[in-house]
Design a protein around this motif. Structure first.
Motif, PDB file in Angstrom:
ATOM      1  N   LEU A  68       0.851  -1.185   0.000  1.00  0.00           N
ATOM      2  CA  LEU A  68       0.000   0.000   0.000  1.00  0.00           C
ATOM      3  C   LEU A  68       0.883   1.230   0.000  1.00  0.00           C
ATOM      4  N   ASP A  69       0.727   2.038  -1.023  1.00  0.00           N
ATOM      5  CA  ASP A  69       1.457   3.296  -1.109  1.00  0.00           C
ATOM      6  C   ASP A  69       0.524   4.436  -0.742  1.00  0.00           C
ATOM      7  N   GLY A  70       1.099   5.540  -0.395  1.00  0.00           N
ATOM      8  CA  GLY A  70       0.288   6.722  -0.100  1.00  0.00           C
ATOM      9  C   GLY A  70       0.191   6.973   1.391  1.00  0.00           C
ATOM     10  N   GLU A  71      -0.484   8.028   1.698  1.00  0.00           N
ATOM     11  CA  GLU A  71      -0.667   8.452   3.083  1.00  0.00           C
ATOM     12  C   GLU A  71      -2.151   8.561   3.380  1.00  0.00           C
ATOM     13  N   ASN A  74      -4.696  10.903   1.607  1.00  0.00           N
ATOM     14  CA  ASN A  74      -5.283  10.496   0.325  1.00  0.00           C
ATOM     15  C   ASN A  74      -5.927   9.117   0.492  1.00  0.00           C
ATOM     16  N   SER A  78      -5.664   6.028  -2.142  1.00  0.00           N
ATOM     17  CA  SER A  78      -4.674   5.009  -1.770  1.00  0.00           C
ATOM     18  C   SER A  78      -5.321   3.640  -1.647  1.00  0.00           C
ATOM     19  N   THR A  81      -6.314   2.276  -5.153  1.00  0.00           N
ATOM     20  CA  THR A  81      -5.145   1.798  -5.890  1.00  0.00           C
ATOM     21  C   THR A  81      -4.691   0.446  -5.348  1.00  0.00           C
ATOM     22  N   PHE A 131      -1.376   1.002   7.972  1.00  0.00           N
ATOM     23  CA  PHE A 131      -1.862   2.163   7.224  1.00  0.00           C
ATOM     24  C   PHE A 131      -3.210   2.621   7.788  1.00  0.00           C
TER      25      PHE A 131
END
Length: 195
Positions: A68-71, A74, A78, A81, A131
């Motif tokens: 998982l990318d992003g913060e 978002n 995230s 995606t 996350f």
């Protein structure tokens, strides 16, 4: 030295293809034949079929997992995606074949299957939970058990499609993006902070 690495890679590739096609029943002779190496070369790299299967299984499941990318700022983007990438990998022909092959050997290799889960899907769930925990700490989601939330989201992402594919039932064609919009929006509504 390079030839040894190349032969090892040839064996792993051949084993992967044959295990996914035939399951654990794929023979060492068939693997050696597809790899185009000598029998002794096989035994120079692997103790036996079980050790080759173990390495192949680990590799297959690591490739199916998604990071998982992003913060949390978002959050929706995230999660969508992540969900799309996970769905694409887990429901691919190779993803279904790997799941079917490894799970079918759980009684023969229980420790291996547990290890494959923990280092593959298990780690993916842990990272997703971390996350989601950050999103909860920052007030984007209400506080619940982040592991439960991660498991819930991954179950929602795959829905019944994986079960259907495991049973050989064709899934109806749908708008994947719209489907994931429903999943992510439903998940976010369930965990929305109280007004």
């Amino acid at each position: 030295m390079h030839a040894l690495t190349n032969n090892r890679e040839k064996l792993l590739l051949a084993a992967r293809e044959l295990f996914l096609e035939q399951g654990y029943e794929a023979s060492v002779d068939a693997i050696i034949g597809r790899a185009g190496v000598a029998r002794q070369t096989f035994y120079n790299h692997f103790k036996n079929k079980e050790s080759l299967f173990a390495e192949t299984a680990r590799g297959c499941f690591l490739e199916i997992t998604v990071h998982l990318d992003g913060e949390p700022e978002n959050l929706r983007a995230s999660l969508k995606t992540f969900a799309q990438a996970y769905r694409n990998k887990a429901l691919s022909l190779e993803g279904i074949a790997a799941y079917r092959t490894v799970c079918s050997q759980s009684s023969r290799f229980p420790a291996l299957v547990c290890e494959v889960y923990e280092h593959g899907f298990g780690q993916m769930i842990v990272r997703l939970a971390e996350f989601l925990d950050r999103a909860m700490e920052q007030g984007y989601l209400r506080r619940v058990d982040p592991m439960f939330a991660a498991e819930l989201l991954t179950a929602m992402v795959l829905g019944q499609d994986r079960a259907k594919r495991l049973f050989g039932i064709e899934c109806e064609q749908t708008d994947e993006s719209l489907r994931l919009d429903y999943v992510i929006d439903g998940f976010l509504r369930m965990l929305a902070c109280a007004p």
